[in-house]
Design a protein around this motif. Sequence first.
Motif, PDB file in Angstrom:
ATOM      1  N   ARG A 198       0.841  -1.216   0.042  1.00  8.04           N
ATOM      2  CA  ARG A 198       0.021  -0.083   0.052  1.00  8.04           C
ATOM      3  C   ARG A 198       0.865   1.131   0.115  1.00  8.04           C
ATOM      4  NH1 ARG A 198      -4.399   0.691  -2.432  1.00  8.04           N
ATOM      5  NH2 ARG A 198      -6.105   1.716  -1.792  1.00  8.04           N
ATOM      6  N   THR A 199       2.015   1.153   0.664  1.00 15.24           N
ATOM      7  CA  THR A 199       3.004   2.477   0.422  1.00 15.24           C
ATOM      8  C   THR A 199       3.507   2.497  -0.831  1.00 15.24           C
ATOM      9  OG1 THR A 199       4.930   1.029   1.340  1.00 15.24           O
ATOM     10  CG2 THR A 199       3.572   2.308   2.924  1.00 15.24           C
ATOM     11  N   GLN A 200       3.751   1.346  -1.413  1.00 19.28           N
ATOM     12  CA  GLN A 200       4.115   1.537  -2.917  1.00 19.28           C
ATOM     13  C   GLN A 200       3.245   2.263  -3.739  1.00 19.28           C
ATOM     14  OE1 GLN A 200       5.563  -2.294  -4.135  1.00 19.28           O
ATOM     15  NE2 GLN A 200       6.524  -2.768  -2.121  1.00 19.28           N
ATOM     16  N   HIS A 201       1.864   1.838  -3.577  1.00 21.97           N
ATOM     17  CA  HIS A 201       0.833   2.336  -4.188  1.00 21.97           C
ATOM     18  C   HIS A 201       0.575   3.871  -3.914  1.00 21.97           C
ATOM     19  CE1 HIS A 201      -1.619  -1.602  -4.055  1.00 21.97           C
ATOM     20  NE2 HIS A 201      -0.666  -1.585  -4.706  1.00 21.97           N
ATOM     21  N   LEU A 202       0.840   4.550  -2.569  1.00 19.80           N
ATOM     22  CA  LEU A 202       1.145   5.957  -2.363  1.00 19.80           C
ATOM     23  C   LEU A 202       2.100   6.390  -3.240  1.00 19.80           C
ATOM     24  CD1 LEU A 202       0.163   8.255  -0.872  1.00 19.80           C
ATOM     25  CD2 LEU A 202       1.556   7.509   0.896  1.00 19.80           C
ATOM     26  N   ALA A 203       3.203   5.824  -3.214  1.00 15.06           N
ATOM     27  CA  ALA A 203       4.481   6.554  -3.898  1.00 15.06           C
ATOM     28  C   ALA A 203       4.142   6.688  -5.401  1.00 15.06           C
ATOM     29  CB  ALA A 203       5.735   5.543  -3.840  1.00 15.06           C
ATOM     30  N   ARG A 204       3.248   5.631  -6.124  1.00 11.42           N
ATOM     31  CA  ARG A 204       3.038   5.759  -7.460  1.00 11.42           C
ATOM     32  C   ARG A 204       1.947   6.992  -7.581  1.00 11.42           C
ATOM     33  NH1 ARG A 204       3.942  -0.089  -7.225  1.00 11.42           N
ATOM     34  NH2 ARG A 204       1.593  -0.338  -6.803  1.00 11.42           N
ATOM     35  N   ALA A 205       1.014   6.661  -6.667  1.00  9.30           N
ATOM     36  CA  ALA A 205       0.004   7.976  -6.844  1.00  9.30           C
ATOM     37  C   ALA A 205       0.604   9.329  -6.772  1.00  9.30           C
ATOM     38  CB  ALA A 205      -1.255   7.889  -5.662  1.00  9.30           C
ATOM     39  N   LEU A 206       1.534   9.447  -5.863  1.00 12.71           N
ATOM     40  CA  LEU A 206       2.199  10.863  -5.542  1.00 12.71           C
ATOM     41  C   LEU A 206       2.921  11.266  -6.886  1.00 12.71           C
ATOM     42  CD1 LEU A 206       3.102  10.744  -1.967  1.00 12.71           C
ATOM     43  CD2 LEU A 206       1.829  12.285  -2.894  1.00 12.71           C
ATOM     44  N   ALA A 207       3.701  10.281  -7.324  1.00  8.88           N
ATOM     45  CA  ALA A 207       4.372  10.307  -8.763  1.00  8.88           C
ATOM     46  C   ALA A 207       3.393  10.910  -9.941  1.00  8.88           C
ATOM     47  CB  ALA A 207       5.054   9.435  -9.171  1.00  8.88           C
ATOM     48  N   ALA A 208       2.508  10.315  -9.846  1.00  7.64           N
ATOM     49  CA  ALA A 208       1.371  10.617 -10.993  1.00  7.64           C
ATOM     50  C   ALA A 208       0.904  12.135 -10.611  1.00  7.64           C
ATOM     51  CB  ALA A 208       0.132   9.714 -11.104  1.00  7.64           C
ATOM     52  N   VAL A 261       0.554   1.998   7.573  1.00  9.32           N
ATOM     53  CA  VAL A 261      -0.449   1.559   6.581  1.00  9.32           C
ATOM     54  C   VAL A 261      -1.748   2.804   6.637  1.00  9.32           C
ATOM     55  CG1 VAL A 261      -0.079  -0.870   6.246  1.00  9.32           C
ATOM     56  CG2 VAL A 261      -1.223  -0.105   8.320  1.00  9.32           C
ATOM     57  N   LEU A 262      -2.078   3.223   7.958  1.00  9.12           N
ATOM     58  CA  LEU A 262      -3.087   3.963   8.357  1.00  9.12           C
ATOM     59  C   LEU A 262      -2.663   5.409   7.671  1.00  9.12           C
ATOM     60  CD1 LEU A 262      -3.593   3.114  11.873  1.00  9.12           C
ATOM     61  CD2 LEU A 262      -5.248   2.896   9.954  1.00  9.12           C
ATOM     62  N   ASN A 263      -1.375   5.923   7.372  1.00  6.84           N
ATOM     63  CA  ASN A 263      -1.080   7.225   7.000  1.00  6.84           C
ATOM     64  C   ASN A 263      -0.889   6.872   5.532  1.00  6.84           C
ATOM     65  OD1 ASN A 263      -0.524   7.781   9.622  1.00  6.84           O
ATOM     66  ND2 ASN A 263       1.668   8.225   9.317  1.00  6.84           N
ATOM     67  N   ALA A 264      -0.492   5.931   4.970  1.00  6.20           N
ATOM     68  CA  ALA A 264      -0.653   5.611   3.469  1.00  6.20           C
ATOM     69  C   ALA A 264      -2.120   5.534   2.862  1.00  6.20           C
ATOM     70  CB  ALA A 264       0.085   4.079   3.216  1.00  6.20           C
ATOM     71  N   GLU A 265      -2.835   5.169   3.764  1.00  5.20           N
ATOM     72  CA  GLU A 265      -4.441   4.991   3.038  1.00  5.20           C
ATOM     73  C   GLU A 265      -5.041   6.135   3.183  1.00  5.20           C
ATOM     74  OE1 GLU A 265      -6.742   2.701   1.350  1.00  5.20           O
ATOM     75  OE2 GLU A 265      -5.164   1.774   2.287  1.00  5.20           O
ATOM     76  N   ALA A 266      -4.715   7.127   4.574  1.00  4.27           N
ATOM     77  CA  ALA A 266      -5.160   8.535   4.437  1.00  4.27           C
ATOM     78  C   ALA A 266      -4.399   9.234   3.204  1.00  4.27           C
ATOM     79  CB  ALA A 266      -4.559   9.123   5.874  1.00  4.27           C
ATOM     80  N   GLY A 267      -3.276   9.196   2.939  1.00  6.40           N
ATOM     81  CA  GLY A 267      -2.738   9.863   1.827  1.00  6.40           C
ATOM     82  C   GLY A 267      -3.214   9.556   0.414  1.00  6.40           C
ATOM     83  N   LEU A 268      -3.605   8.294   0.252  1.00  5.66           N
ATOM     84  CA  LEU A 268      -4.305   7.659  -1.070  1.00  5.66           C
ATOM     85  C   LEU A 268      -5.622   8.274  -1.009  1.00  5.66           C
ATOM     86  CD1 LEU A 268      -3.182   4.034  -1.088  1.00  5.66           C
ATOM     87  CD2 LEU A 268      -2.666   5.586  -2.992  1.00  5.66           C
ATOM     88  N   PHE A 269      -6.176   8.431   0.042  1.00  4.45           N
ATOM     89  CA  PHE A 269      -7.738   8.995   0.031  1.00  4.45           C
ATOM     90  C   PHE A 269      -7.739  10.501  -0.157  1.00  4.45           C
ATOM     91  CE2 PHE A 269     -11.282  10.924   2.328  1.00  4.45           C
ATOM     92  CZ  PHE A 269     -12.297  10.209   1.978  1.00  4.45           C
ATOM     93  N   ALA A 270      -6.650  10.928   0.189  1.00  2.00           N
ATOM     94  CA  ALA A 270      -6.722  12.539  -0.088  1.00  2.00           C
ATOM     95  C   ALA A 270      -6.452  12.749  -1.577  1.00  2.00           C
ATOM     96  CB  ALA A 270      -5.261  13.135   0.801  1.00  2.00           C
ATOM     97  N   LEU A 271      -5.457  12.150  -2.079  1.00  3.93           N
ATOM     98  CA  LEU A 271      -5.132  12.154  -3.516  1.00  3.93           C
ATOM     99  C   LEU A 271      -6.243  11.910  -4.240  1.00  3.93           C
ATOM    100  CD1 LEU A 271      -1.581  10.768  -3.667  1.00  3.93           C
ATOM    101  CD2 LEU A 271      -2.132  13.232  -4.096  1.00  3.93           C
ATOM    102  N   GLU A 272      -7.345  10.830  -3.810  1.00  2.78           N
ATOM    103  CA  GLU A 272      -8.568  10.508  -4.577  1.00  2.78           C
ATOM    104  C   GLU A 272      -9.419  11.627  -4.656  1.00  2.78           C
ATOM    105  OE1 GLU A 272      -9.677   6.974  -2.914  1.00  2.78           O
ATOM    106  OE2 GLU A 272      -7.976   5.911  -3.439  1.00  2.78           O
TER     107      GLU A 272
END
Length: 366
Positions: free
Chosen positions: A66-76, A254-265
């Motif tokens: 999930r942290t790797q997913h966040l890194a990819r989402a931030l790169a995009a 994982v909680l921070n990563a999920e919150a970050g992904l939610f924010a980017l969405e």
Amino acid sequence: MKAALDRALGVLRDDVRAMQAYAVHPSAGLIKLDAMENPFRLPGELQQALGERLGAVAINRYPGERTQHLARALAAHAGLSEGKALMLGNGSDELISLLAMAVSKPGERVVVLAPLPGFVMYGLSSAYQHLDFVGVPLTADFELDEAAMLAAIAEHRPAIVYLAYPNNPTANLWDDAVIERIAHAAPGLVVMDEAYQPFAARDAMALMARHPQVLIMRTMSKFGLAGVRIGYLMGHAELIHHIDKLRPPYNVSVLNAEAGLFALEHAEVYALQAAALRDGRAALQAALARLPGVRAYPSEANMILVRVPDADRLHADMKSRGVLVKNVSGMHPLLAGCLRLTVGTADENAAMLAALEASLAALVSA
């Protein structure tokens, strides 16, 4: 007991025992406008959606994909181009520490260079790793002193040059042509610290594309997630690959990563908040310009630096009126008499202006 404690203290580094820790001032019961936080909460329906999503996270497992997913989402989200890469930090502070570790070479003099006044963590992280920190004063109007910067680079051959863009606490962007010449002259890394990028008119992505030694550091704190602690570093893929080796394997939960992904969405919600803060900044600057004895400097961040007649007394008086701002007057001689005001909500800005105006009146009548 005392002898045992003395022995335990004796194994600590002398310079660490002599250091002052980074201070976080209590703010309970005050309108908190001292730390450049986004003052807006998520709408109720998004709070509920985030809560449900975090409740479903497998917190019994170590962070992984999930942290790797966040890194990819931030790169995009940043529009990172081919050949570049991104690594995550537990806030920008950890990234600054990892950069210091990456260039530290025992037995050799290694220099980190930055303009002053600037972000205090550049110097602190250098000290933690036994690096020499060289600060180059800005000009009287808080611009880069190009001649002094280039001379310091030629003399000290720094491993890292930090350029905060916009700068903290002065809130200004610097001349891009000067930055270009500094990047060309620097023998090591040039780190563009873009913590306040959501509020600025320009960024350094094109500079990074032209110079493989240029890294860009950003944070989700000013995006609106200061409590989540997510920073990220972007640059040439090979550079990031090596620096990333120093990152603790589970530094982002994982909680921070999920919150970050939610924010980017829901990036459009945060974009509207940033726009509201930019509008609030413009209104604040106009109001500050009408206050006698106050000089407000141009800002490209979510803060405004002001020079006032008596910063210590005004800071204390505003606090007694329920408003906490940052007294930066003792940080550097160029900041003598200066306060740093965070841009808040419309109501918070109005309360801050009222407190400042009342405190100025009290100062005059004293």
